[in-house]
Design an enzyme around this catalytic site. Structure first.
Site, mmCIF file in Angstrom:
data_model
loop_
_atom_site.group_PDB
_atom_site.id
_atom_site.type_symbol
_atom_site.label_atom_id
_atom_site.label_comp_id
_atom_site.label_asym_id
_atom_site.label_seq_id
_atom_site.Cartn_x
_atom_site.Cartn_y
_atom_site.Cartn_z
ATOM 1 N N TYR A 76 -11.789 6.564 -2.867
ATOM 2 C CA TYR A 76 -10.760 5.532 -2.712
ATOM 3 C C TYR A 76 -9.324 6.156 -2.312
ATOM 4 C CZ TYR A 76 -8.970 0.856 -4.249
ATOM 5 O OH TYR A 76 -8.261 -0.533 -4.118
ATOM 6 N N HIS A 126 -8.328 -3.612 7.576
ATOM 7 C CA HIS A 126 -7.338 -2.976 6.925
ATOM 8 C C HIS A 126 -7.986 -1.336 6.957
ATOM 9 C CE1 HIS A 126 -4.615 -1.749 3.525
ATOM 10 N NE2 HIS A 126 -5.589 -0.984 3.150
ATOM 11 N N SER A 178 -11.234 1.196 2.310
ATOM 12 C CA SER A 178 -10.150 1.705 1.260
ATOM 13 C C SER A 178 -10.293 3.297 1.548
ATOM 14 C CB SER A 178 -10.743 1.036 0.158
ATOM 15 O OG SER A 178 -11.026 -0.237 0.087
ATOM 16 N N HIS A 194 -7.660 2.928 6.852
ATOM 17 C CA HIS A 194 -6.959 4.058 6.547
ATOM 18 C C HIS A 194 -6.890 5.438 7.488
ATOM 19 C CE1 HIS A 194 -4.821 3.277 2.558
ATOM 20 N NE2 HIS A 194 -6.018 2.140 2.522
ATOM 21 N N ASP A 212 0.851 -1.073 0.046
ATOM 22 C CA ASP A 212 0.050 -0.092 -0.152
ATOM 23 C C ASP A 212 0.900 1.215 0.095
ATOM 24 O OD1 ASP A 212 -2.320 1.607 0.121
ATOM 25 O OD2 ASP A 212 -3.278 0.273 1.585
#
Length: 338
Positions: free
Chosen positions: A286, A195, A166, A197, A13
C-alpha cells in the site's frame, strides 16, 4: 473521439505526502487553480477518507469540514468529491460532507470486499450524490473476482467503479485485463475508472491502457502529488491525452503552472521513483505505508526496503498501519544473535 473524465486527487491522496497537514488557504488556492484549468472533478479530504484523522492514520492539521468548505468556496464548475472508507468514515460523515458542498463521493474498500460498501453506497445515492465504488489493492485480486465485487457495488448504487492500483503494482496488461473483466460484469451504462500510482513508473501508461480498454474516469494529481512515488501526474497524462486526440476540458499549461507554482513548493520530500517507492510497487505494498515504514525502519535501525518487503509478504492492507511497528520488531528479533 474518446472522451475522458479527469479527476484530480492532489487534495486527498496528496494529503499522505504532507502527513495530512495542508493548510486551508493552500487547499483553496489549489482547488481554484484546478477549477480554472478545467478538470472534471476535484477530490478533497483526509488521505484515508473523511473521518480518517487519528493516531493510526495520521492526525489532520485541519478538519475535513474546513478543507471541503475552503474548496467549495472557490470551485465554480468542477464536481467537488471526497472518499469514505467504511470502518473509518461513517454515514454521518457523508451527510456532513454533502452539507459542506460535496456533490460526488467514492466508497473505498478492498477489491475483494465489495459487500462492505453496500450501506455507504446506498446512502450516498439516496442523498443524490454522484457515487462511485473504489476497489483498492486491485493487483491482488484476479480480474474475474474483481468484476464480481464491482457488480456488488453497482447493485448498491455505484455509477462508476474504479480500479485502484493502491501499490503501483499493476502493469498495462494487468490493467487491460481488469477493465475487460469489469466491462463484462457491469451494465453498459456503468462507468469504469482507473486510479494509478507511480511506484513502478507506469502510472501514465496504465491510465492510458485503461482508457484504451474502455475506462472513462481517470485519477491524476498535480506533480503526481500523492502517496508513495505519487499518483499519475496530471500534466504528462493530459499532454499524451492531447497527442492521442482524447476529448477533455483540461488546459495543459494551466495544470503545469499549478503543479510548479502551487504544489511542488509544498513537497518537503521529492515524490520520485527511488529504492523505497519502487520497492512498494515490487512488493505490492500500500503506497500510504511508505512514511510509516520509513519511521519504523529509522527507529529500529532497519533498511526501509526490508520492512516494505516484509509487509508485502504478510499481505497487510490499508487500515493495518498500526502493525507496521510489529513487523519491524519481528525483523529486529530475527537479526539478533542467538
Amino acid at each position: 473521439m474518446t472522451r475522458v473524465y479527469i479527476q484530480d486527487v492532489s487534495l486527498r491522496d496528496g494529503m499522505h505526502a504532507l502527513r495530512h497537514r495542508l493548510p486551508v488557504e493552500k487547499v483553496a488556492a489549489i482547488a481554484a487553480a484546478l477549477d480554472e484549468a478545467g478538470v472534471d472533478a476535484i477530490e478533497v479530504g483526509h488521505g484515508d477518507g473523511i473521518g480518517g484523522s487519528s493516531l493510526t492514520y495520521g492526525v489532520s492539521g485541519s478538519t475535513d469540514r474546513a478543507w471541503i468548505e475552503a474548496a467549495a468556496s472557490v470551485v465554480k464548475r468542477a464536481r467537488l468529491t471526497t472518499v469514505v472508507m467504511p470502518g473509518i468514515g461513517r454515514i454521518d460523515d457523508i451527510n456532513a460532507a454533502r452539507d459542506c458542498g460535496i456533490t460526488s463521493i467514492r466508497v473505498s474498500v478492498l477489491g475483494s470486499e465489495g459487500d462492505v460498501a453496500i450501506q455507504h453506497l446506498e446512502h450516498a445515492r439516496r442523498l443524490g450524490l454522484d457515487t462511485s465504488g473504489f476497489l483498492m489493492m486491485s493487483h491482488a485480486i484476479d480480474p474475474e473476482q474483481l468484476g464480481q465485487n464491482a457488480k456488488i457495488m453497482e447493485a448498491a448504487g455505484a455509477e462508476c467503479i474504479f480500479i485502484a492500483d493502491s501499490c503501483g503494482r499493476l502493469t498495462p496488461r494487468d490493467v487491460t485485463a481488469r477493465v475487460d473483466a469489469l466491462r463484462q460484469a457491469l451494465r453498459p451504462e456503468t462507468q469504469i475508472g482507473i486510479h494509478a500510482h507511480e511506484n513502478l513508473s507506469l502510472s501514465v501508461a496504465n491510465s492510458l491502457a485503461a482508457v484504451d480498454a474502455g475506462a472513462y474516469r481517470v485519477d491524476a494529481a498535480l506533480a503526481g502529488h500523492g502517496a508513495g512515488a505519487g499518483n499519475a501526474p496530471i500534466e504528462p497524462f493530459v499532454a499524451v491525452a492531447n497527442l492521442y486526440g482524447y476529448e477533455h476540458g483540461a488546459d495543459l499549461f494551466k495544470l503545469q503552472d499549478a503543479a510548479d507554482d502551487l504544489v511542488r513548493p509544498l513537497q518537503t520530500v521529492p515524490l520520485q521513483v527511488n529504492r523505497e517507492t519502487s520497492t512498494l510497487g515490487y512488493a505490492g505494498v500500500y503506497s500510504s505505508f511508505l512514511r510509516h515504514a520509513e519511521a519504523a525502519a529509522s527507529r529500529y535501525g532497519l533498511d526501509t526496503r526490508d520492512v516494505i518487503v516484509a509487509l508485502g509478504e504478510r499481505g497487510l492492507v490499508g487500515g493495518q498501519e498500526d502493525m507496521i511497528v510489529d513487523v519491524a520488531l519481528d525483523l529486529v528479533k530475527v537479526r539478533q544473535p542467538a
